[in-house]
Enzyme design. Structure first.
Site, PDB file in Angstrom:
ATOM      1  N   ARG A 118       0.827  -1.203   0.000  1.00  0.00           N
ATOM      2  CA  ARG A 118       0.000   0.000   0.000  1.00  0.00           C
ATOM      3  C   ARG A 118       0.866   1.261   0.000  1.00  0.00           C
ATOM      4  NH1 ARG A 118      -5.384  -1.252   1.153  1.00  0.00           N
ATOM      5  NH2 ARG A 118      -5.765  -3.292   0.234  1.00  0.00           N
ATOM      6  N   HIS A 166      -0.911  -4.380   5.393  1.00  0.00           N
ATOM      7  CA  HIS A 166      -0.725  -3.124   6.132  1.00  0.00           C
ATOM      8  C   HIS A 166       0.130  -3.446   7.364  1.00  0.00           C
ATOM      9  CE1 HIS A 166      -4.587  -0.807   4.740  1.00  0.00           C
ATOM     10  NE2 HIS A 166      -3.516  -0.202   4.256  1.00  0.00           N
ATOM     11  N   CYS A 216      -7.915  -1.413  12.815  1.00  0.00           N
ATOM     12  CA  CYS A 216      -8.243  -0.646  11.594  1.00  0.00           C
ATOM     13  C   CYS A 216      -9.536   0.130  11.726  1.00  0.00           C
ATOM     14  CB  CYS A 216      -8.429  -1.535  10.381  1.00  0.00           C
ATOM     15  SG  CYS A 216      -7.385  -2.905  10.215  1.00  0.00           S
TER      16      CYS A 216
HETATM   17  N1  ARG Z   1     -10.606  -3.484   2.751  1.00  0.00           N
HETATM   18  C1  ARG Z   1      -9.701  -2.543   3.309  1.00  0.00           C
HETATM   19  C2  ARG Z   1      -8.502  -2.386   2.382  1.00  0.00           C
HETATM   20  O1  ARG Z   1      -8.110  -3.369   1.806  1.00  0.00           O
HETATM   21  C3  ARG Z   1      -9.261  -2.967   4.677  1.00  0.00           C
HETATM   22  C4  ARG Z   1      -8.403  -1.966   5.363  1.00  0.00           C
HETATM   23  C5  ARG Z   1      -7.923  -2.416   6.690  1.00  0.00           C
HETATM   24  N2  ARG Z   1      -7.191  -1.395   7.327  1.00  0.00           N
HETATM   25  C6  ARG Z   1      -6.044  -1.528   7.985  1.00  0.00           C
HETATM   26  N3  ARG Z   1      -5.540  -0.498   8.569  1.00  0.00           N
HETATM   27  N4  ARG Z   1      -5.391  -2.679   8.006  1.00  0.00           N
HETATM   28  O2  ARG Z   1      -7.970  -1.316   2.190  1.00  0.00           O
END
Ligand code: ARG
Length: 274
Positions: free
Chosen positions: A135, A164, A258
């Site tokens: 990400r 993440h 999250c």
């Molecule tokens: N469906 C979301 C994504 O893929 C989930 C985000 C989860 N957030 C986190 N901080 N791990 O972006």
């Protein structure tokens, strides 16, 4: 001073696209159950003395419930996220407006920098730990640390299920964190071991139940259900563990942590103004 936490009601939560390996449109989330699970998390946080602030959910933005990804809060500044996937990009302006209306100075990263806020950047003591690859970009973490003038340790994530940083690393207090080392490359593992003297390792089974995606409020730690081993270890370290079932959100690849964004600084952050 009470912990201030930003959350977003799951009115429009759902699995509408697939941007991580947990998500499958064939495995829909039950919105009623999701609401109950989210409500339970809110109640528990409230009972621990946290004050919950809410951002209005927006139709068509099913992942807005994951407020950890709004940005990285530092005192009265917020480094706004630039989402990797276009499906989440419209969330940024919603969060930016909320922050402005609540007295935060909104800082935007330069164009072309991907950054997913407290999902990928977490303070442990003075140091900002930045997870990158799936990400956020590594250069975004450097840009952010430069802005804040804080020491930075970056760690590459290697397993797409732990895309993440907050899915595999959870600071508990300065110098102490929970982690799943297998989610990092060799260098990242070494860098974290050097930066964080006390590391509590979770096993594979509990890591895949989002054990590291826990919320810390003082000496209280809220984990997802199914992490008894971590609960035992947390007690040995003087923490009081709690659990909440968050299975509907785990279908989207997120759990307790999250769903929250700490507005007054995480307990593990040295800059915290408590
Ligand atoms: N469906 C979301 C994504 O893929 C989930 C985000 C989860 N957030 C986190 N901080 N791990 O972006």
């Amino acid at each position: 001073m009470a912990a201030r936490i930003l959350m977003c009601r799951p009115d429009h939560f759902g699995i509408e696209y697939e941007i991580n390996p947990w998500m499958s449109r064939r495995r829909a989330a039950d919105r009623r159950r999701a609401m109950q699970q989210w409500q339970r998390l809110v109640e528990l946080l409230g009972s621990l003395g946290a004050s919950i602030e809410l951002i209005e959910p927006v139709a068509g933005l099913p992942d807005m419930v994951f407020t950890a990804n709004a940005g990285l809060v530092y005192k009265d500044r917020v480094l706004l996220s630039r989402f990797r996937y276009d499906v989440r990009q419209p969330e940024a302006e919603q969060f930016a407006r909320w922050f402005r209306e609540h007295g935060f100075q909104v800082v935007e990263l330069p164009e072309g920098h991907y950054f997913e806020g407290a999902g990928d950047a977490l303070f442990c003591g003075e140091t900002l730990i930045g997870g990158y690859l799936f990400r956020s970009d590594v250069r975004s973490h450097h840009w952010v640390a430069e802005q804040l003038g804080c020491p930075l340790v970056v760690a590459e994530l290697i397993n797409p299920y732990f895309y993440h940083l907050d899915t595999c690393f959870c600071p508990l207090r300065p110098g102490c964190a929970v982690w799943y080392p297998e989610a990092f490359d060799r260098y990242g593992r070494l860098a974290i071991e050097q930066a964080v003297p006390e590391l509590i390792e979770v096993n594979q089974e509990e890591a895949y139940r989002f054990a590291c995606n826990s919320v810390v409020v003082g000496e209280h730690v809220i984990t997802p259900t199914g992490c008894p081993r971590l609960h035992r270890t947390l007690r040995l370290y003087g923490f009081e563990p709690h659990e909440v079932e968050l299975t509907e959100f785990q279908k989207a690849g997120g759990s307790a942590k999250c769903l929250t964004l700490r507005l007054d600084g995480e307990d593990a952050a040295a800059w915290r103004t408590a």
